[in-house]
Design a protein around this motif. Structure first.
Motif, PDB file in Angstrom:
ATOM      1  N   VAL A 109       0.858  -1.178   0.000  1.00 22.27           N
ATOM      2  CA  VAL A 109       0.000   0.000   0.000  1.00 22.27           C
ATOM      3  C   VAL A 109       0.899   1.235   0.000  1.00 22.27           C
ATOM      4  CG1 VAL A 109      -1.796   1.280   1.229  1.00 22.27           C
ATOM      5  CG2 VAL A 109      -1.817  -1.226   1.256  1.00 22.27           C
ATOM      6  N   PRO A 110       1.122   1.843  -1.187  1.00 23.03           N
ATOM      7  CA  PRO A 110       1.926   3.068  -1.236  1.00 23.03           C
ATOM      8  C   PRO A 110       1.055   4.268  -0.874  1.00 23.03           C
ATOM      9  CG  PRO A 110       1.370   2.361  -3.460  1.00 23.03           C
ATOM     10  CD  PRO A 110       0.744   1.374  -2.507  1.00 23.03           C
ATOM     11  N   LEU A 111       1.431   4.997   0.166  1.00 19.98           N
ATOM     12  CA  LEU A 111       0.639   6.122   0.651  1.00 19.98           C
ATOM     13  C   LEU A 111       1.447   7.409   0.495  1.00 19.98           C
ATOM     14  CD1 LEU A 111      -1.868   7.230   2.072  1.00 19.98           C
ATOM     15  CD2 LEU A 111      -0.777   6.652   4.249  1.00 19.98           C
ATOM     16  N   SER A 112       1.051   8.225  -0.473  1.00 24.74           N
ATOM     17  CA  SER A 112       1.721   9.498  -0.704  1.00 24.74           C
ATOM     18  C   SER A 112       1.269  10.522   0.327  1.00 24.74           C
ATOM     19  CB  SER A 112       1.407  10.022  -2.111  1.00 24.74           C
ATOM     20  OG  SER A 112       1.826  11.367  -2.235  1.00 24.74           O
ATOM     21  N   ILE A 113       2.216  11.269   0.854  1.00 27.63           N
ATOM     22  CA  ILE A 113       1.887  12.349   1.789  1.00 27.63           C
ATOM     23  C   ILE A 113       2.185  13.705   1.163  1.00 27.63           C
ATOM     24  CG2 ILE A 113       2.043  10.966   3.888  1.00 27.63           C
ATOM     25  CD1 ILE A 113       4.881  12.101   4.290  1.00 27.63           C
ATOM     26  N   ASP A 114       2.129  13.753  -0.171  1.00 23.30           N
ATOM     27  CA  ASP A 114       2.304  15.027  -0.870  1.00 23.30           C
ATOM     28  C   ASP A 114       1.193  15.984  -0.486  1.00 23.30           C
ATOM     29  OD1 ASP A 114       4.508  15.088  -3.041  1.00 23.30           O
ATOM     30  OD2 ASP A 114       3.647  13.076  -3.208  1.00 23.30           O
ATOM     31  N   ARG A 115       1.530  17.250  -0.344  1.00 17.70           N
ATOM     32  CA  ARG A 115       0.530  18.253   0.053  1.00 17.70           C
ATOM     33  C   ARG A 115      -0.492  18.528  -1.035  1.00 17.70           C
ATOM     34  NH1 ARG A 115       3.884  22.657   3.606  1.00 17.70           N
ATOM     35  NH2 ARG A 115       4.501  21.157   5.188  1.00 17.70           N
ATOM     36  N   GLY A 116      -0.143  18.307  -2.276  1.00 16.03           N
ATOM     37  CA  GLY A 116      -1.066  18.581  -3.379  1.00 16.03           C
ATOM     38  C   GLY A 116      -2.102  17.499  -3.590  1.00 16.03           C
ATOM     39  N   GLY A 117      -2.024  16.410  -2.839  1.00 15.51           N
ATOM     40  CA  GLY A 117      -3.017  15.354  -2.930  1.00 15.51           C
ATOM     41  C   GLY A 117      -2.877  14.488  -4.166  1.00 15.51           C
ATOM     42  N   ALA A 118      -4.003  13.891  -4.546  1.00 12.10           N
ATOM     43  CA  ALA A 118      -4.030  12.902  -5.625  1.00 12.10           C
ATOM     44  C   ALA A 118      -3.566  13.469  -6.962  1.00 12.10           C
ATOM     45  CB  ALA A 118      -5.431  12.325  -5.755  1.00 12.10           C
ATOM     46  N   ASN A 119      -3.833  14.734  -7.238  1.00 15.68           N
ATOM     47  CA  ASN A 119      -3.420  15.313  -8.527  1.00 15.68           C
ATOM     48  C   ASN A 119      -1.907  15.317  -8.680  1.00 15.68           C
ATOM     49  OD1 ASN A 119      -6.024  15.777  -9.434  1.00 15.68           O
ATOM     50  ND2 ASN A 119      -6.112  17.804  -8.500  1.00 15.68           N
ATOM     51  N   VAL A 120      -1.191  15.626  -7.616  1.00 17.38           N
ATOM     52  CA  VAL A 120       0.272  15.633  -7.671  1.00 17.38           C
ATOM     53  C   VAL A 120       0.780  14.233  -7.992  1.00 17.38           C
ATOM     54  CG1 VAL A 120       2.364  15.947  -6.285  1.00 17.38           C
ATOM     55  CG2 VAL A 120       0.507  17.585  -6.099  1.00 17.38           C
ATOM     56  N   VAL A 121       0.189  13.221  -7.359  1.00 17.60           N
ATOM     57  CA  VAL A 121       0.615  11.840  -7.572  1.00 17.60           C
ATOM     58  C   VAL A 121       0.267  11.396  -8.992  1.00 17.60           C
ATOM     59  CG1 VAL A 121       0.342   9.456  -6.793  1.00 17.60           C
ATOM     60  CG2 VAL A 121       0.421  11.317  -5.120  1.00 17.60           C
ATOM     61  N   ARG A 122      -0.952  11.718  -9.455  1.00 17.96           N
ATOM     62  CA  ARG A 122      -1.334  11.354 -10.830  1.00 17.96           C
ATOM     63  C   ARG A 122      -0.391  11.992 -11.843  1.00 17.96           C
ATOM     64  NH1 ARG A 122      -6.364  12.641  -9.240  1.00 17.96           N
ATOM     65  NH2 ARG A 122      -7.498  10.855  -8.515  1.00 17.96           N
ATOM     66  N   ASN A 123      -0.090  13.277 -11.665  1.00 19.03           N
ATOM     67  CA  ASN A 123       0.837  13.966 -12.573  1.00 19.03           C
ATOM     68  C   ASN A 123       2.210  13.316 -12.550  1.00 19.03           C
ATOM     69  OD1 ASN A 123      -1.139  15.777 -13.316  1.00 19.03           O
ATOM     70  ND2 ASN A 123      -0.488  17.339 -11.869  1.00 19.03           N
ATOM     71  N   PHE A 124       2.662  12.934 -11.367  1.00 17.34           N
ATOM     72  CA  PHE A 124       3.955  12.264 -11.224  1.00 17.34           C
ATOM     73  C   PHE A 124       3.975  10.968 -12.028  1.00 17.34           C
ATOM     74  CE2 PHE A 124       6.226   8.863  -8.976  1.00 17.34           C
ATOM     75  CZ  PHE A 124       7.529   9.320  -9.101  1.00 17.34           C
ATOM     76  N   PHE A 125       2.951  10.128 -11.860  1.00 16.47           N
ATOM     77  CA  PHE A 125       2.922   8.858 -12.575  1.00 16.47           C
ATOM     78  C   PHE A 125       2.717   9.054 -14.071  1.00 16.47           C
ATOM     79  CE2 PHE A 125       2.037   6.932  -8.339  1.00 16.47           C
ATOM     80  CZ  PHE A 125       3.144   6.086  -8.321  1.00 16.47           C
ATOM     81  N   ASP A 126       1.935  10.071 -14.476  1.00 19.80           N
ATOM     82  CA  ASP A 126       1.756  10.355 -15.897  1.00 19.80           C
ATOM     83  C   ASP A 126       3.078  10.765 -16.533  1.00 19.80           C
ATOM     84  OD1 ASP A 126      -0.920   9.758 -15.722  1.00 19.80           O
ATOM     85  OD2 ASP A 126      -1.582  11.858 -15.669  1.00 19.80           O
ATOM     86  N   ARG A 127       3.849  11.628 -15.840  1.00 21.11           N
ATOM     87  CA  ARG A 127       5.177  12.059 -16.332  1.00 21.11           C
ATOM     88  C   ARG A 127       6.112  10.858 -16.426  1.00 21.11           C
ATOM     89  NH1 ARG A 127       4.974  16.162 -12.701  1.00 21.11           N
ATOM     90  NH2 ARG A 127       6.415  15.048 -11.356  1.00 21.11           N
ATOM     91  N   ASP A 128       6.068   9.996 -15.407  1.00 22.05           N
ATOM     92  CA  ASP A 128       6.946   8.835 -15.349  1.00 22.05           C
ATOM     93  C   ASP A 128       6.627   7.870 -16.490  1.00 22.05           C
ATOM     94  OD1 ASP A 128       9.055   7.451 -13.994  1.00 22.05           O
ATOM     95  OD2 ASP A 128       7.560   5.998 -13.317  1.00 22.05           O
TER      96      ASP A 128
END
Length: 126
Positions: free
Chosen positions: A104-123
């Motif tokens: 269970v990967p749990l991101s604690i980024d302040r920008g929430g789910a959008n930051v994580v989605r953008n990260f994975f889309d870029r990757d």
């Protein structure tokens, strides 16, 4: 390219956390023999209940994984070591994931789910 104060602050916090973790592990490693470094318990130790939002926007909690062994990986998109370990965690989930085990990967980024989605889309595009 100039870094914003927030980016610099994040980098400094990440470096401090890494240095603190290395220092703690080094101190513990030097003080204890190998067999004392890992604590195995007869019964699982309870974790305080908390809620998070999954990739589909659904509210989840660790209780949703009841009966499974869970590797809870707390990470951020700006933490380089966190990003580097993601492929290994993906392989671990692919190899062992199922009715008895879940990464269970749990991101604690302040920008929430959008930051994580953008990260994975870029990757994925790289």
């Amino acid at each position: 390219m100039t870094r914003t104060k927030e980016q610099n602050s994040r980098r400094i916090r990440c470096r401090i956390a890494i240095i603190a973790a290395i220092a703690a592990v080094s101190t513990t490693a030097a003080a204890k023999p190998l067999e004392e470094k890992i604590i195995l318990r007869d019964k699982p130790k309870p974790v305080q209940a908390f809620q998070f939002v999954d990739g589909e926007g659904k509210s989840r909690g660790l209780s949703d994984f009841h009966g499974k062994s869970v590797l809870l990986n707390i990470w951020t998109t700006w933490c380089v070591p966190c990003r580097k370990e993601m492929p290994a965690l993906d392989r671990l989930q692919a190899a062992l994931g199922g009715p008895n085990f879940q990464v269970v990967p749990l991101s604690i980024d302040r920008g929430g789910a959008n930051v994580v989605r953008n990260f994975f889309d870029r990757d994925q595009d790289a």
